[in-house]
Design a protein around this motif. Structure first.
Motif, PDB file in Angstrom:
ATOM      1  N   SER A 182       0.563  -1.149  -0.147  1.00 31.64           N
ATOM      2  CA  SER A 182       0.454  -0.120   0.139  1.00 31.64           C
ATOM      3  C   SER A 182       0.453   1.158  -0.042  1.00 31.64           C
ATOM      4  CB  SER A 182      -0.866  -0.134   0.938  1.00 31.64           C
ATOM      5  OG  SER A 182      -2.155  -1.068   1.059  1.00 31.64           O
ATOM      6  N   ILE A 183       0.546   1.915  -0.644  1.00 35.86           N
ATOM      7  CA  ILE A 183       1.225   3.331  -1.144  1.00 35.86           C
ATOM      8  C   ILE A 183       0.606   4.863  -0.901  1.00 35.86           C
ATOM      9  CG2 ILE A 183       2.969   4.359  -2.632  1.00 35.86           C
ATOM     10  CD1 ILE A 183       3.855   1.545  -1.948  1.00 35.86           C
ATOM     11  N   ASN A 184       1.206   6.056   0.389  1.00 34.59           N
ATOM     12  CA  ASN A 184       0.840   6.623  -0.528  1.00 34.59           C
ATOM     13  C   ASN A 184       1.332   7.616  -1.391  1.00 34.59           C
ATOM     14  OD1 ASN A 184      -0.694   9.505   0.589  1.00 34.59           O
ATOM     15  ND2 ASN A 184       0.542   9.894   1.791  1.00 34.59           N
ATOM     16  N   GLU A 185       0.637   8.025  -2.128  1.00 39.58           N
ATOM     17  CA  GLU A 185       1.544   8.447  -3.770  1.00 39.58           C
ATOM     18  C   GLU A 185       1.722  10.368  -3.325  1.00 39.58           C
ATOM     19  OE1 GLU A 185       0.253   7.508  -7.916  1.00 39.58           O
ATOM     20  OE2 GLU A 185      -0.096   5.626  -6.957  1.00 39.58           O
ATOM     21  N   VAL A 186       2.898  10.660  -3.353  1.00 37.49           N
ATOM     22  CA  VAL A 186       2.647  12.398  -3.710  1.00 37.49           C
ATOM     23  C   VAL A 186       3.890  12.909  -4.377  1.00 37.49           C
ATOM     24  CG1 VAL A 186       3.406  11.867  -0.996  1.00 37.49           C
ATOM     25  CG2 VAL A 186       4.960  11.520  -2.200  1.00 37.49           C
ATOM     26  N   THR A 187       3.915  14.005  -4.567  1.00 43.99           N
ATOM     27  CA  THR A 187       4.395  14.671  -5.794  1.00 43.99           C
ATOM     28  C   THR A 187       5.604  15.253  -5.265  1.00 43.99           C
ATOM     29  OG1 THR A 187       2.295  14.905  -7.009  1.00 43.99           O
ATOM     30  CG2 THR A 187       3.757  16.112  -7.898  1.00 43.99           C
ATOM     31  N   TRP A 188       6.454  15.261  -6.364  1.00 41.19           N
ATOM     32  CA  TRP A 188       8.039  15.734  -5.556  1.00 41.19           C
ATOM     33  C   TRP A 188       8.053  16.989  -6.245  1.00 41.19           C
ATOM     34  CZ3 TRP A 188      12.247  14.787  -2.299  1.00 41.19           C
ATOM     35  CH2 TRP A 188      13.671  15.161  -2.318  1.00 41.19           C
ATOM     36  N   ILE A 189       8.115  18.123  -6.091  1.00 35.09           N
ATOM     37  CA  ILE A 189       8.141  19.451  -7.250  1.00 35.09           C
ATOM     38  C   ILE A 189       9.310  19.754  -6.751  1.00 35.09           C
ATOM     39  CG2 ILE A 189       7.373  21.706  -7.859  1.00 35.09           C
ATOM     40  CD1 ILE A 189       4.459  19.689  -6.922  1.00 35.09           C
ATOM     41  N   SER A 190      10.740  20.015  -8.101  1.00 40.39           N
ATOM     42  CA  SER A 190      11.924  20.944  -8.153  1.00 40.39           C
ATOM     43  C   SER A 190      11.752  22.587  -7.403  1.00 40.39           C
ATOM     44  CB  SER A 190      12.688  21.248  -8.160  1.00 40.39           C
ATOM     45  OG  SER A 190      13.088  19.210  -8.565  1.00 40.39           O
ATOM     46  N   ASN A 191      11.812  22.879  -6.572  1.00 38.79           N
ATOM     47  CA  ASN A 191      11.162  24.576  -6.040  1.00 38.79           C
ATOM     48  C   ASN A 191      12.411  24.951  -5.440  1.00 38.79           C
ATOM     49  OD1 ASN A 191      10.753  26.748  -5.903  1.00 38.79           O
ATOM     50  ND2 ASN A 191       7.858  26.385  -5.539  1.00 38.79           N
ATOM     51  N   VAL A 192      13.350  25.887  -5.764  1.00 44.01           N
ATOM     52  CA  VAL A 192      14.500  26.468  -5.112  1.00 44.01           C
ATOM     53  C   VAL A 192      13.968  27.857  -4.001  1.00 44.01           C
ATOM     54  CG1 VAL A 192      16.648  26.375  -7.501  1.00 44.01           C
ATOM     55  CG2 VAL A 192      14.734  28.616  -7.454  1.00 44.01           C
ATOM     56  N   GLY A 248      15.526  23.435   1.135  1.00 44.13           N
ATOM     57  CA  GLY A 248      15.936  22.416   0.586  1.00 44.13           C
ATOM     58  C   GLY A 248      16.530  22.545  -0.787  1.00 44.13           C
ATOM     59  N   GLY A 249      15.449  22.912  -2.190  1.00 45.84           N
ATOM     60  CA  GLY A 249      14.930  23.397  -3.250  1.00 45.84           C
ATOM     61  C   GLY A 249      13.668  22.489  -4.023  1.00 45.84           C
ATOM     62  N   PHE A 250      13.554  22.083  -2.647  1.00 42.97           N
ATOM     63  CA  PHE A 250      11.722  20.478  -3.026  1.00 42.97           C
ATOM     64  C   PHE A 250      10.784  21.603  -2.503  1.00 42.97           C
ATOM     65  CE2 PHE A 250      14.380  18.258  -0.169  1.00 42.97           C
ATOM     66  CZ  PHE A 250      13.525  17.766   0.352  1.00 42.97           C
ATOM     67  N   LYS A 251       9.313  20.527  -2.609  1.00 44.20           N
ATOM     68  CA  LYS A 251       8.659  20.889  -1.600  1.00 44.20           C
ATOM     69  C   LYS A 251       7.461  19.372  -2.184  1.00 44.20           C
ATOM     70  CE  LYS A 251       5.337  23.493  -4.155  1.00 44.20           C
ATOM     71  NZ  LYS A 251       3.847  24.868  -3.560  1.00 44.20           N
ATOM     72  N   ILE A 252       7.685  18.610  -1.217  1.00 47.86           N
ATOM     73  CA  ILE A 252       6.664  17.375  -1.285  1.00 47.86           C
ATOM     74  C   ILE A 252       4.866  17.854  -1.436  1.00 47.86           C
ATOM     75  CG2 ILE A 252       6.873  14.770  -0.837  1.00 47.86           C
ATOM     76  CD1 ILE A 252       9.296  14.991   0.585  1.00 47.86           C
ATOM     77  N   VAL A 253       3.926  17.526  -1.961  1.00 46.14           N
ATOM     78  CA  VAL A 253       3.194  17.748  -2.357  1.00 46.14           C
ATOM     79  C   VAL A 253       2.359  16.524  -2.387  1.00 46.14           C
ATOM     80  CG1 VAL A 253       0.815  18.839  -3.870  1.00 46.14           C
ATOM     81  CG2 VAL A 253       3.052  19.964  -3.675  1.00 46.14           C
ATOM     82  N   ASP A 254       1.410  16.287  -0.751  1.00 45.77           N
ATOM     83  CA  ASP A 254       0.337  14.566  -0.674  1.00 45.77           C
ATOM     84  C   ASP A 254      -0.728  15.589  -1.315  1.00 45.77           C
ATOM     85  OD1 ASP A 254      -0.878  12.975  -0.181  1.00 45.77           O
ATOM     86  OD2 ASP A 254      -0.190  13.086   1.766  1.00 45.77           O
ATOM     87  N   SER A 255      -1.271  15.454  -2.818  1.00 34.90           N
ATOM     88  CA  SER A 255      -3.176  16.430  -3.531  1.00 34.90           C
ATOM     89  C   SER A 255      -3.821  15.254  -2.395  1.00 34.90           C
ATOM     90  CB  SER A 255      -2.797  16.184  -4.631  1.00 34.90           C
ATOM     91  OG  SER A 255      -2.112  15.298  -4.952  1.00 34.90           O
ATOM     92  N   SER A 256      -3.627  14.004  -2.542  1.00 32.62           N
ATOM     93  CA  SER A 256      -4.201  12.936  -1.891  1.00 32.62           C
ATOM     94  C   SER A 256      -4.612  11.829  -1.003  1.00 32.62           C
ATOM     95  CB  SER A 256      -4.850  12.582  -3.450  1.00 32.62           C
ATOM     96  OG  SER A 256      -6.015  11.121  -2.597  1.00 32.62           O
TER      97      SER A 256
END
Length: 196
Positions: free
Chosen positions: A114-124, A128-136
């Motif tokens: 079972s996986i909780n999918e997230v989105t890795w977004i590179s953002n300066v 740390g230059g990134f953010k993790i978005v858990d849209s669902s």
């Protein structure tokens, strides 16, 4: 019975010599005894990492000899087997990641994960230059391929472990982020993602 001065000095020297030999013997015995009773503290880096348990395979032993500090960032967890190891980066693992998704492992039961999918977004602009978005917050269940490859990250070295070792790993490190390769609806690869 009288002794001349030189005879007295010789007798005193003999007694002093015997006394120092006796003291040295006592010191040596107590030192050796202390060495035998000293035990390594349970959290010491040299504990299970320097001397793998006998049931571990030869590759584990070799890995610990070559990378004796690599598991220092994973206290309390030692794999039963190491199938392979590599200092490849996330990018170099891309060919193993068919239909790559990123997420957290919520649970593993038999041949399902079972996986909780997230989105890795590179953002300066982010720390740390990134953010993790858990849209669902929805957890998605996948079938595990029989030959699923599992790679965990330890101080920039990926080690491949058996699936049964992954279960103990996620119990200990449940908030680990994973790159997950999916093919025909089955998870074929799980690679721990480096998070700065």
């Amino acid at each position: 019975m009288s002794f001349d001065m030189s005879t007295r000095q010789n007798i005193i020297k003999k007694y002093m010599c015997c006394f120092f030999v006796f003291l040295f013997s006592v010191f040596l015995c107590s030192t050796l005894s202390a060495c035998n009773t000293i035990s390594t503290p349970p959290n010491s880096t040299s504990n299970s990492q320097a001397k793998p348990m006998p049931e571990m395979n030869e590759r584990v032993s070799k890995f610990f000899q070559e990378h004796n500090l690599t598991l220092a960032d994973k206290p309390g967890w030692v794999p039963s087997k190491i199938l392979d190891y590599s200092d490849r980066t996330d990018e170099e693992f891309n060919n193993k990641l068919k239909n790559n998704i990123t997420g957290y492992i919520v649970s593993i039961h038999d041949d399902k994960i079972s996986i909780n999918e997230v989105t890795w977004i590179s953002n300066v602009n982010e720390d740390g230059g990134f953010k993790i978005v858990d849209s669902s917050p929805e957890v998605i269940q996948y079938q595990l391929a029989q030959d699923v490859e599992v790679w965990v990250l330890t101080q920039m070295v990926h080690i491949q472990i058996p699936l049964q070792d992954l279960k103990s790993y996620i119990e200990k490190y449940e908030y680990t982020l994973w790159n997950i390769g999916v093919k025909e609806g089955k998870v074929i690869t799980l690679i721990e993602k480096y998070v700065p």
